[in-house]
Design an enzyme around this catalytic site. Structure first.
Site, PDB file in Angstrom:
ATOM      1  N   CYS A  65      -4.177   7.586   5.683  1.00 21.54           N
ATOM      2  CA  CYS A  65      -5.321   6.672   5.572  1.00 21.54           C
ATOM      3  C   CYS A  65      -5.736   6.494   4.111  1.00 21.54           C
ATOM      4  O   CYS A  65      -5.245   7.169   3.213  1.00 21.54           O
ATOM      5  CB  CYS A  65      -6.485   7.194   6.396  1.00 21.54           C
ATOM      6  SG  CYS A  65      -7.189   8.709   5.719  1.00 21.54           S
ATOM      7  N   ALA A  68      -6.960   9.544   2.395  1.00 15.63           N
ATOM      8  CA  ALA A  68      -5.854  10.441   2.013  1.00 15.63           C
ATOM      9  C   ALA A  68      -5.251  10.003   0.678  1.00 15.63           C
ATOM     10  O   ALA A  68      -4.948  10.832  -0.179  1.00 15.63           O
ATOM     11  CB  ALA A  68      -4.777  10.445   3.091  1.00 15.63           C
ATOM     12  N   ARG A  99      -1.277  19.239   0.485  1.00 23.45           N
ATOM     13  CA  ARG A  99      -0.179  18.648  -0.282  1.00 23.45           C
ATOM     14  C   ARG A  99       0.166  19.641  -1.384  1.00 23.45           C
ATOM     15  O   ARG A  99      -0.726  20.234  -1.981  1.00 23.45           O
ATOM     16  CB  ARG A  99      -0.661  17.326  -0.859  1.00 23.45           C
ATOM     17  CG  ARG A  99       0.325  16.535  -1.701  1.00 23.45           C
ATOM     18  CD  ARG A  99      -0.228  15.140  -1.771  1.00 23.45           C
ATOM     19  NE  ARG A  99       0.369  14.246  -2.724  1.00 23.45           N
ATOM     20  CZ  ARG A  99      -0.095  14.068  -3.952  1.00 23.45           C
ATOM     21  NH1 ARG A  99      -1.122  14.747  -4.395  1.00 23.45           N
ATOM     22  NH2 ARG A  99       0.457  13.179  -4.746  1.00 23.45           N
ATOM     23  N   HIS A 197      -5.010   4.681  -3.224  1.00 23.89           N
ATOM     24  CA  HIS A 197      -4.500   4.816  -4.595  1.00 23.89           C
ATOM     25  C   HIS A 197      -5.253   3.846  -5.504  1.00 23.89           C
ATOM     26  O   HIS A 197      -5.699   4.213  -6.591  1.00 23.89           O
ATOM     27  CB  HIS A 197      -3.015   4.450  -4.681  1.00 23.89           C
ATOM     28  CG  HIS A 197      -2.115   5.262  -3.810  1.00 23.89           C
ATOM     29  ND1 HIS A 197      -0.951   4.758  -3.279  1.00 23.89           N
ATOM     30  CD2 HIS A 197      -2.194   6.534  -3.367  1.00 23.89           C
ATOM     31  CE1 HIS A 197      -0.354   5.690  -2.567  1.00 23.89           C
ATOM     32  NE2 HIS A 197      -1.087   6.774  -2.596  1.00 23.89           N
TER      33      HIS A 197
HETATM   34 FE1  CFM Z   1       3.817   8.017  -5.060  1.00 25.45          FE
HETATM   35 FE2  CFM Z   1       5.217   8.605  -3.205  1.00 25.45          FE
HETATM   36 FE3  CFM Z   1       2.577   8.463  -2.948  1.00 25.45          FE
HETATM   37 FE4  CFM Z   1       3.723  10.423  -4.368  1.00 25.45          FE
HETATM   38 FE5  CFM Z   1       3.603  12.143  -2.251  1.00 25.45          FE
HETATM   39 FE6  CFM Z   1       5.067  10.235  -1.156  1.00 25.45          FE
HETATM   40 FE7  CFM Z   1       2.481  10.142  -0.860  1.00 25.45          FE
HETATM   41 MO1  CFM Z   1       3.845  11.981   0.332  1.00 25.45          MO
HETATM   42  S1  CFM Z   1       5.451   9.498  -5.071  1.00 25.45           S
HETATM   43  S2  CFM Z   1       2.029   9.212  -4.797  1.00 25.45           S
HETATM   44  S3  CFM Z   1       3.562  12.596  -4.365  1.00 25.45           S
HETATM   45  S4  CFM Z   1       3.988   6.920  -3.206  1.00 25.45           S
HETATM   46  S5  CFM Z   1       5.423  12.319  -1.270  1.00 25.45           S
HETATM   47  S6  CFM Z   1       6.746   8.872  -1.785  1.00 25.45           S
HETATM   48  S7  CFM Z   1       3.942   9.714   0.541  1.00 25.45           S
HETATM   49  S8  CFM Z   1       1.971  12.219  -0.904  1.00 25.45           S
HETATM   50  S9  CFM Z   1       1.070   8.619  -1.337  1.00 25.45           S
END
Ligand code: CFM
Length: 569
Positions: A65, A68, A99, A197
């Protein structure tokens, strides 16, 4: 391992037929939407893929989500920023080391990562509002910890009941005299963690970056953006760059302090690892401070080599270029024999990758290093540019879900816009084939007609395994055990389970060895996939359960039914 496995190339299934097979069980409307998210690759002219759109209810997705993405992913690793989740205690759990973004703060440095701070919203607050309780929590946290700064992160109910966390932050900032910032990252704000993000990028840019203008003293100084130190990856990258003579001011966000983030605008160059999660900050730093950004990738020996050379080219120093070549040569001495030995065993084997928003691309390099082929790949929540390249950005339609997230208006800072390279130097680099602010995406590097699947569902994953029979799948914890119960090893590429690091040369060696162990262990021989035990009843069961096909509970045949299979155990 002395055994050598010879892989006999088999004709690959027709991807168009596989796609049709995946779709045929869905209701028409669902099939129509999923059809846009499953495409046959064309590396020269990447096809348009449906991405960053809502998951259809009823489909099992691997996504997370918005909360997260903000709290867990981008903000989480800033270890001395005290972070309070405003919401019910259950949401708070996901802020607590779920994580593996490791930190190693120096002695005496504050580290809040082991804490899980939460306002524990109850029914009372849901009905009468939670601002009072939030203020109380901030005061309490301040009394106990005296942090440099506090971040408030919202969960779903906060937005639903309309708590004004930004006003609370403002008031508490005045009252406590420290930086207090709020993030409206309610879980439902976007279609996945990707929205989180963006919200975190905006908040970090507005509230932290630019607060300290004193640069670290270093001849070659850069940030690594979009690197989260999962399993220690950022440490490997940092060590490697240090060997070359390059200083990293700030890794956003991996093992990073609040003070490091404050001065991250003082560097000469930004290197972007995970484009998906941090391209916003890279762009905004370029606009406001003139810092150029380039795409980097430290996953895989080839990729790391290319990246180091690219960075050296940017800094344009003979001393640095020579040093980079020396380091590459040294590292390859240790790597080559391990890689080649493992490659001989696994050349031509098949891997499929379904991970997050960047790793399904980056990790292809590691598998290719050991001669493996990527037969299918896809992201969980990436956008079209992560598949097709940034050139498609102007053609991406802005829908209601994306409009939900604020786009900050950023202008050049009159006093602090100081690019480390002159426009002439930039032009000269470009003329020599150097690409700035560019990401070509996953598709150009994948073979023609490989299946690219966005936000893969469990049903599609099962079909993929059944038809392609990959030797290994790189995926996440939510489908790892489903995959392994089908007799296929699954490399967990989010937290790496208990393993890693996998970045840079030393990390690559770890990865080759781990994949080698996974592919050579005899344990998989003890698991017979259902369709091999009893192909007909497996097919019937899949059909019956997916369509809820008129059978009452218990009437459907069991996966484990055949006597022969039972005896094997
Ligand atoms: Fe970038 Fe990723 Fe992500 Fe990531 Fe991660 Fe991920 Fe993620 Mo899991 S590199 S930041 S450190 S998009 S592994 S492939 S899914 S937590 S949001």
């Amino acid at each position: 391992m002395s055994e050598t496995t010879i892989t006999i190339p088999v004709a690959m299934p027709d991807p168009a037929a596989v796609k049709a097979e995946m779709l045929k069980i869905y209701p028409a409307k669902t099939a129509k939407k999923r059809a846009k998210q499953i495409v046959l690759n064309e590396p020269d002219t990447p096809p348009e893929i449906g991405a960053n759109s809502r998951t259809i209810p009823g489909i099992i997705t691997q996504r997370g989500c918005t909360y997260a993405g903000c709290r867990g992913v981008v903000m989480g690793p800033i270890y001395d920023l005290l972070q309070i989740t405003h919401g019910p205690v259950g949401c708070g759990f996901y802020a607590w080391l779920s994580r593996r973004n490791l930190v190693r703060p120096a002695k005496g440095q504050t580290n809040y990562l082991q804490y899980c701070m939460n306002t524990d919203m109850q029914e009372d607050q849901i009905i009468f509002g939670g601002e009072k309780k939030l203020k109380q929590a901030i005061k309490e946290a301040y009394e106990i910890f005296k942090p440099k700064a506090i971040a408030i992160l919202a969960t779903c109910p906060v937005g639903l009941i309309g708590d004004d966390i930004h006003t609370v932050a403002k008031q508490m900032k005045e009252e406590l005299g420290i930086n207090v910032m709020a993030f409206s990252c309610e879980g439902y704000k976007g279609v996945s963690q990707s929205a989180g993000h963006h919200i975190a990028n905006n908040g970090v840019f507005k509230n932290i970056i630019g607060m300290d203008d004193k640069p670290d003293e270093a001849e070659f100084n850069m940030n690594i953006l979009g690197e989260y130190n999962i399993g220690g990856d950022a440490w490997e990258i940092d060590t490697l760059l240090r060997k070359c003579g390059i200083h990293v001011t700030s890794t956003l966000s991996g093992d990073v302090s609040y003070d490091q983030v404050k001065k991250s605008h003082t560097v000469m160059l930004n290197g972007v690892m995970c484009h998906r999660s941090i391209n916003y900050i890279a762009e905004m730093m370029e606009k406001k401070f003139g810092i150029p950004w380039i795409k980097v990738n430290f996953i895989g020996a080839e990729a790391t080599t290319k990246t180091l050379r690219k960075i050296a080219k940017f800094f344009d120093s003979k001393k640095l270029t020579d040093r980079v070549e020396e380091v590459i040569a040294q590292e390859m001495i240790a790597l080559r024999p391990v890689r080649d030995e493992i490659k001989a065993r696994h050349q031509g084997k098949k891997a499929a990758l379904f991970v997050g928003g960047s790793r399904a691309h980056h990790y292809q390099d590691l598998f290719r290093d050991i001669g493996m082929e990527i037969i299918s790949a896809g992201y969980e929540f990436a956008h079209r540019d992560d598949y097709e390249g940034r050139k498609v950005l102007p053609t991406i339609k802005v829908d209601a879900d994306s409009r939900n997230i604020e786009e900050l208006h950023v202008e050049a800072d009159p006093a602090r816009f100081k690019p480390s390279r002159t426009p002439e130097q930039i032009e000269a680099l470009k003329a020599g084939g150097f690409s700035f602010k560019d990401y070509e995406g996953m598709m150009v590097e994948m073979k023609k007609n490989t299946l690219i699947i966005d936000d893969i569902t469990h049903h599609e994953m099962e079909k993929l395994i059944e038809i392609y029979k990959p030797d290994i799948i790189g995926s996440g914890i939510k489908d790892k055990f489903v995959i392994e119960k089908m007799g296929v090893p699954c490399k967990q590429l989010h937290s790496y389970d208990y393993s890693g690091p996998y970045a840079a040369f030393t990390g690559a060696v770890n990865f080759y060895q781990e994949v080698d162990r996974m592919l050579t262990t005899k344990v998989w021989k003890f698991i017979t996939p259902p369709w091999e035990k009893d192909p007909q009843s497996a097919a019937e069961l899949v059909h019956a359960s997916k369509l809820n096909g008129g059978k009452k509970n218990g009437e459907a045949k069991s996966w484990r039914k055949p006597a022969a299979a039972a005896e094997e155990v």
